[in-house]
Design an enzyme around this catalytic site. Structure first.
Site, PDB file in Angstrom:
ATOM      1  N   GLY B  70       0.809  -1.215   0.000  1.00 43.20           N
ATOM      2  CA  GLY B  70       0.000   0.000   0.000  1.00 43.20           C
ATOM      3  C   GLY B  70       0.844   1.267   0.000  1.00 43.20           C
ATOM      4  N   ASN B 150      -8.295   4.529   8.930  1.00 38.25           N
ATOM      5  CA  ASN B 150      -7.782   3.290   9.510  1.00 38.25           C
ATOM      6  C   ASN B 150      -7.851   3.260  11.031  1.00 38.25           C
ATOM      7  OD1 ASN B 150      -5.790   5.348   9.047  1.00 38.25           O
ATOM      8  ND2 ASN B 150      -4.253   3.951   9.840  1.00 38.25           N
ATOM      9  N   ALA B 199      -2.347  -6.300   0.173  1.00 40.70           N
ATOM     10  CA  ALA B 199      -2.959  -7.636   0.294  1.00 40.70           C
ATOM     11  C   ALA B 199      -3.064  -8.107   1.740  1.00 40.70           C
ATOM     12  CB  ALA B 199      -2.167  -8.650  -0.526  1.00 40.70           C
ATOM     13  N   THR B 236      11.780  -7.628 -10.582  1.00 40.76           N
ATOM     14  CA  THR B 236      11.218  -8.964 -10.800  1.00 40.76           C
ATOM     15  C   THR B 236       9.928  -9.091 -10.002  1.00 40.76           C
ATOM     16  OG1 THR B 236      13.408  -9.882 -11.136  1.00 40.76           O
ATOM     17  CG2 THR B 236      11.675 -11.431 -10.540  1.00 40.76           C
ATOM     18  N   CYS B 327       1.630   1.505  12.020  1.00 37.18           N
ATOM     19  CA  CYS B 327       2.763   2.207  11.445  1.00 37.18           C
ATOM     20  C   CYS B 327       3.301   3.269  12.392  1.00 37.18           C
ATOM     21  CB  CYS B 327       2.371   2.842  10.135  1.00 37.18           C
ATOM     22  SG  CYS B 327       1.752   1.616   9.007  1.00 37.18           S
TER      23      CYS B 327
END
Lengths: 389, 377
Positions: B70, B150, B199, B236, B327
């Site tokens: 995110g 949040n 996710a 990648t 966070c």
């Protein structure tokens, strides 16, 4: 991925699933401890202090963070960056982007064997030079640069030295102190760890190096890289580093023997050449050109082998490898070159199979090639004047 | 008993999602950019995941870009959305996630933008009239407003915000990290230029997310190198993570109605039990089901001497909750969100956040333990 790495990761998906930044409960603490342990494992492999490891989503992000981060942080000191033409795209594209923002970038040509010309490097350094960025081991030809000498030159003139060591870490001994490295990017999946996780080493002493964060948010990773830590990925990265540290010597010996066998067998084919300095080379890589063979046909004919005609990041494009072209190869020869990358799980049987397949493919394609026929008839193809049609 | 009520910080991976990822980690180690068959197989996995995510959002696969999470998605939307559209003014609120506020503040500090804050009320509702005035006064603004806060759970009417942004030709970034997989997002109706996903907030893996970029919006990459993600994001691809993300989102959409009902009932039940049992309690942010994210409940406790010890006591009792977002929960500067709505700093606040795995029995346990803790037992 090494199964031992996967085993280490598994508990962190749904039993120890906490957010490492959650400070009020054991789910968070367990995750944080796991990250700390992995940070030590990673640091130990490269001779760093764990506080010098910044976890990222991979080497590309680390490359971006190092180069942009130094450019922004040391703006007042200068705007000149030195790199070379055979670097990974993550470095080259980032440098090109910075040119638009006022950076002056020198792209050093490499010598025919892929090594940096140290005299040319020193001559390019100016009082404005803030960063020298040269990769440790090349991803296409495996050439190992003289990093210590490069670092010394950079430091002598007051510049920092950053190296993309994605291909080297875990494969050969890399030590940030002995090698004089200020910043170093590497990733887990190139050493049998998971994709989506990597690190940037940022030196904390002699000198203390700083980078400007490129992603802001919760202030994770000591403010240099925000974003919820990928705990299972980081655990897997730590485990992968530990396995490499313990098994590197043995693995390197085994792989270089297999690589040498592969190379010696393929060089028995006429007009085949090794690309890159064979003495200063990663133990698991061989890049070989087969003259008078059409490149795409070669890849098609070798469909049972997982090899590549360049780095994976650019092999989807039909352009010949810019790395090989930097060594002075023609487009045709660059196209008819194959990179063989051996790994922990490569067996001698597979190498024998690869030798047989490659020999067969090259011989077959040459049988079909009018150029090969002309060469065999003794016509010097370089002197032939072709008619436009 | 161990009760996990910090699902807004992160969630356990769904076993079905793990199964999908395990298979890939064990067997499919190719690099999607390699042209040999190992590479092509994993390329197929990535593209299948992209189509699946796009279909759920009514987007086109070419509008979905996978990221490391995110924070990267928010940073890309904000930095590239502003720079590449040559915008010089941004509007946000003081209660956005740090990935948004800190990014915008960094850009303001470096002189790239002028930053305005839209007013929010005491429950975290965005003042849409003030937003409209700001949009009127500042042509072609960049607007970043989250769907659900949040810490508080307060929902913003993002369809209305999108319409306003369209009317005033603003570029709209909506941080949907907390609502992705909890509400259906339809980008055809939502006039957002950017929405994002992490996710791990919806029982998927950490280290992967996506950025939706509307096809009418053009941006350049933030992370350079390699031609991955159609030249938009070098690096990648995290193949197993991407497959896990898609599976998690598919599962969330399939089970959305059922989960919403279950979790909303838990939340309403917990509110009722708290009000019955703990005098002087109230809730920060909106709590009405249609105005509040059903997974989040922010409880404001009465002033007490041992305020700092509340979370600690909860932990001792086996209850994992949070004082703010993960966070910033390590810092002791207080929640910028609670400050932003003018909450009384002397009243300790705890965020309880639920998932499909929580049960009514767990709520009873938490309320009973809270009662004991507050009674000084």
């Amino acid at each position: 991925m090494d199964p031992r790495v996967l085993d280490a990761m598994l508990p962190y998906f749904n039993s120890k699933f906490g957010n490492a930044a959650s400070r009020n409960h054991p789910f968070g603490w367990v995750a944080e401890e796991a990250v700390d342990y992995a940070r030590e494992q990673v640091a130990k492999l490269i001779g760093a202090n764990e506080k010098e490891i910044i976890f990222t989503s991979g080497a590309t992000e680390s490359d971006n963070l190092a180069i942009k981060g130094v450019f922004e942080m040391y703006k007042d000191k200068g705007n000149h960056i030195i790199t070379c033409t055979t670097e990974h795209k993550a470095v080259l594209d980032t440098c090109k982007h910075l040119e638009k923002l006022g950076a002056r970038v020198t792209y050093l040509q490499v010598q025919e064997d892929g090594l940096i010309d140290l005299k040319l490097l020193e001559a390019s350094i100016t009082s404005e030079t803030i960063l020298v960025t040269i990769m440790y081991g090349n991803n296409e030809i495996g050439v190992i640069q003289p990093v210590r000498a490069i670092a010394d030159l950079a430091h002598k003139h007051g510049a920092l030295f950053f190296t993309d060591a994605t291909q080297a870490v875990g494969k050969i001994p890399v030590n940030v102190i002995n090698d004089g490295i200020d910043l170093m990017a590497f990733s887990a999946h190139k050493m049998y760890g998971p994709k989506g996780v990597g690190a940037l080493y940022v030196r904390r002493k002699n000198p203390r190096v700083k980078v400007t964060a490129q992603m802001d948010g919760g202030g994770h990773e000591r403010g240099m890289r925000s974003g919820t830590l990928n705990v299972p990925g980081i655990v897997g990265f730590g485990k992968a580093c530990e396995l490499c540290r313990l098994e590197m010597d043995e693995e390197a010996t085994r792989l270089s023997a297999l690589r040498d066998k592969l190379q010696a067998s393929l060089l028995q084919l006429e007009e085949s050449y090794v690309n890159g300095n064979p003495a200063h080379r990663l133990p698991h890589v061989a890049n070989i050109s087969f003259k008078y063979v059409e490149g795409e046909g070669l890849m098609m004919a070798m469909k049972d082998l997982a090899v590549s005609s360049g780095s994976a990041c650019t092999s989807a494009s039909l352009e010949p490898s810019y790395v090989l072209k930097s060594l002075g190869l023609s487009d045709d020869l660059a196209h008819s070159s194959i990179r063989f990358g051996l790994g922990r799980f490569t067996t001698e049987e597979e190498v024998d199979f690869a030798i047989a397949q490659t020999k067969q493919a090259v011989t077959h394609l040459r049988d079909l090639s009018p150029l090969w026929e002309m060469f065999k008839e003794g016509i010097d193809l370089d002197k032939v004047e072709w008619v436009e049609h | 008993m161990r009760v996990y009520l910090d699902n807004a910080a992160t969630t356990p991976v769904d076993p079905e999602v793990l199964k999908e990822m395990y298979h890939i980690m064990e067997n499919q180690f190719g690099n999607p950019s390699s042209i040999h068959s190992h590479g092509r197989e994993v390329r197929t996995i990535v593209e299948k995941a992209r189509r699946s995510v796009a279909a759920l959002l009514h987007a086109s696969p070419s509008e979905i870009f996978f990221t490391s999470g995110g924070t990267e998605a928010d940073n890309t939307a904000i930095r590239c959305g502003i720079i590449d559209n040559k915008l010089s003014h941004a509007i946000t609120s003081r209660i956005e996630h740090h990935a948004v506020v800190h990014t915008l503040e960094a850009m303001e500090k470096s002189g790239q933008i002028k930053l305005s804050f839209v007013d929010v009320d005491g429950k975290g509702n965005v003042d849409l009239a003030h937003l409209e005035n700001l949009l009127k006064d500042n042509e072609r603004s960049f607007v970043s407003l989250m769907h659900a806060n949040n810490e508080l759970g307060t929902l913003t009417d993002i369809v209305k915000v999108g319409n306003l942004c369209e009317q005033y030709e603003a570029v709209f970034h909506c941080d949907t990290v907390q609502t992705m997989g909890h509400y259906p997002h339809n980008v055809k109706e939502l006039k957002a230029n950017f929405i994002v996903c992490a996710a791990h907030k919806l029982h998927g893996p950490k280290g992967v997310g996506f950025l939706y970029v509307s096809s009418r919006t053009k941006i350049n990459p933030m992370i350079f190198g390699g031609s991955q993600e159609r030249n938009m994001r070098g690096g990648t691809e995290n193949v197993y993570g991407i497959a896990g993300l898609a599976k998690a989102l598919e599962t969330a959409y399939t089970e959305m109605g059922e989960h919403q009902q279950h979790i909303q009932q838990l939340k309403s039940y917990m509110m009722a039990r708290l009000l019955e049992n703990i005098p002087g309690i109230h809730f920060n942010g909106e709590t009405e089901p249609e105005k509040s994210l059903y997974t989040v409940l922010n409880v404001s406790f009465p002033e007490m001497e041992m305020a700092d010890m509340l979370l600690f006591s909860l932990d001792i009792a086996g209850i994992s909750a949070s004082g703010g977002s993960a966070c910033s929960s390590g810092t002791n500067i207080g929640s910028h969100v609670l400050n932003g709505i003018g909450a009384n700093p002397d009243r300790p606040a705890v965020r309880f956040s639920f998932s499909k795995y929580n049960t009514r029995g767990e709520i009873d346990y938490v309320v009973a333990k809270l009662k004991e803790i507050l009674a000084g037992k």
